[in-house]
Design an enzyme around this catalytic site. Structure first.
Site, short mmCIF file in Angstrom:
data_model
loop_
_atom_site.label_atom_id
_atom_site.label_comp_id
_atom_site.label_asym_id
_atom_site.label_seq_id
_atom_site.Cartn_x
_atom_site.Cartn_y
_atom_site.Cartn_z
N ASP A 165 0.84 -1.22 0.00
CA ASP A 165 0.00 0.00 0.00
C ASP A 165 0.87 1.26 0.00
O ASP A 165 2.04 1.22 0.38
CB ASP A 165 -0.91 -0.03 1.24
CG ASP A 165 -2.07 0.94 1.12
OD1 ASP A 165 -2.39 1.37 0.00
OD2 ASP A 165 -2.66 1.27 2.16
N ASN A 196 -10.90 -2.40 -5.42
CA ASN A 196 -10.15 -1.34 -6.12
C ASN A 196 -10.81 -0.89 -7.43
O ASN A 196 -10.42 0.12 -8.01
CB ASN A 196 -8.70 -1.78 -6.39
CG ASN A 196 -7.82 -1.78 -5.15
OD1 ASN A 196 -6.90 -2.60 -5.02
ND2 ASN A 196 -8.08 -0.88 -4.21
C1 IPE Z 1 -5.25 -2.70 -0.20
O1 IPE Z 1 -4.96 -1.36 -0.34
C2 IPE Z 1 -5.26 -3.37 -1.55
C3 IPE Z 1 -3.95 -3.51 -2.19
C4 IPE Z 1 -2.81 -3.20 -1.67
C5 IPE Z 1 -3.98 -4.07 -3.52
P1 IPE Z 1 -6.13 -0.27 -0.46
O2 IPE Z 1 -5.48 1.05 -0.62
O3 IPE Z 1 -7.12 -0.67 -1.47
O4 IPE Z 1 -6.80 -0.40 0.99
P2 IPE Z 1 -7.71 0.62 1.80
O5 IPE Z 1 -8.75 1.15 0.86
O6 IPE Z 1 -6.82 1.70 2.30
O7 IPE Z 1 -8.26 -0.20 2.93
C1 IPE Z 2 -1.52 0.39 -3.37
O1 IPE Z 2 -1.31 1.75 -3.33
C2 IPE Z 2 -1.80 -0.13 -4.77
C3 IPE Z 2 -3.19 -0.55 -4.98
C4 IPE Z 2 -4.11 -0.60 -4.08
C5 IPE Z 2 -3.55 -0.92 -6.34
P1 IPE Z 2 -2.52 2.78 -3.31
O2 IPE Z 2 -2.88 3.13 -4.71
O3 IPE Z 2 -3.63 2.28 -2.46
O4 IPE Z 2 -1.82 4.03 -2.62
P2 IPE Z 2 -2.44 4.97 -1.52
O5 IPE Z 2 -2.93 4.09 -0.40
O6 IPE Z 2 -3.58 5.71 -2.17
O7 IPE Z 2 -1.32 5.85 -1.10
MG MG Z 3 -4.07 2.42 -0.51
#
Ligand code: IPE
Ligand code: IPE
Ligand code: MG
Length: 256
Positions: free
Chosen positions: A34, A82
């Site tokens: 993340d 997502n």
């Molecule tokens: C979790 O991250 C999913 C992945 C790393 C693929 P998210 O960014 O989607 O999680 P939330 O929304 O902060 O819980």
């Molecule tokens: C994780 O990084 C990747 C996916 C969930 C696809 P994020 O895109 O969730 O990054 P933040 O949490 O918005 O910083």
């Molecule tokens: Mg995230």
């Protein structure tokens, strides 16, 4: 190197936390990767640049986990939630997945890495599905570390799918209601055949599991770092392994 020796820090590490005991490695590491978007924002870049940089981190960590003898590495790449993101980001993520699979095949072969995915594949663009299938085909005789990418994966969705599978087995008379036990449920999940994760790493500081491997992480050791995924490096991985090796896993029992 003997099992009792400590693997030394590699050159980019400057903390003693980077040393870990190779005789106390987790068999299965699962990572919630993340913080790509936040990493990019801090640098004044578009969010997608964080995803592109995150792909480089994936390469580094896959290689290092394979080198030190991890049995299974599962990476959360894209959750079933997502899809709520803006279409241009979704398009970029799907293209990136496709690129990753094409580009990394030679490394997966060279390092003898077994390859699998979990999650509902049929909802992915057909080009991504094709590259997943091709990667599985190319790596089918590999015998080293298992790399599993969780793509369009959701823990609850996986449990729903497992319940449907079990219900149809009962309906056609293959099993009885009374024979349902933990092993029947485990083997009906996408992760059938994998050990449960011993260590669950989450980057970017959030203290939640975000629907990842809900059944499988019941006794995983949780390790959270403030570092966003693009900044996660070998030193940070080693720090997590060092902490893990000092944890006492009791599984409900008493201190040994
Ligand atoms: C979790 O991250 C999913 C992945 C790393 C693929 P998210 O960014 O989607 O999680 P939330 O929304 O902060 O819980
Ligand atoms: C994780 O990084 C990747 C996916 C969930 C696809 P994020 O895109 O969730 O990054 P933040 O949490 O918005 O910083
Ligand atoms: Mg995230």
């Amino acid at each position: 190197m003997t099992r009792s020796q400590t693997i030394q820090k590699t050159s980019n590490m400057d903390s003693p936390l980077g040393e870990f005991d190779p005789s106390r490695l987790p068999a299965h590491i699962a990572i919630i990767m993340d913080g790509n978007g936040r990493w990019a924002k801090l640098k004044g870049l578009p969010r997608v640049e964080g995803h592109a940089q995150g792909m480089q981190t994936v390469r580094t960590i896959v290689e290092e986990c394979s080198r030190i003898g991890i049995h299974q590495l599962t990476l959360f790449c894209f959750s079933s939630e997502n899809w709520k993101r803006p279409q241009p980001e979704l398009d970029f993520l799907m293209q990136l997945l496709e690129c990753y699979l094409v580009q990394e095949r030679p490394l997966l072969l060279e390092k003898n890495i077994r390859f699998s995915t979990i999650g509902r594949k049929e909802m992915l663009p057909s080009s991504v599905q094709h590259e997943i299938d091709e990667t599985i085909r190319v790596c089918r005789d590999n015998t080293g570390m298992g790399l599993c990418l969780a793509i369009n994966y959701g823990g609850r969705q996986e449990i729903v799918d497992a319940v449907q599978k079990i219900a149809s087995l009962i309906k056609d008379g293959s099993i009885s209601v009374n024979s349902i036990d933990e092993s029947v449920i485990s083997s009906s999940l996408n992760t059938n055949g994998m050990p449960d994760p011993d260590l669950l790493i989450r980057t970017a500081g959030e203290m939640r599991v975000s629907n990842f491997l809900l059944w499988q992480i019941s006794y995983a050791e949780i390790w959270v770092t403030e570092k966003p995924w693009p900044d996660f490096d070998i030193a940070t991985l080693h720090a997590s392994l060092s902490d893990y090796s000092k944890r006492e896993r009791r599984f409900g029992g008493l201190k040994s």
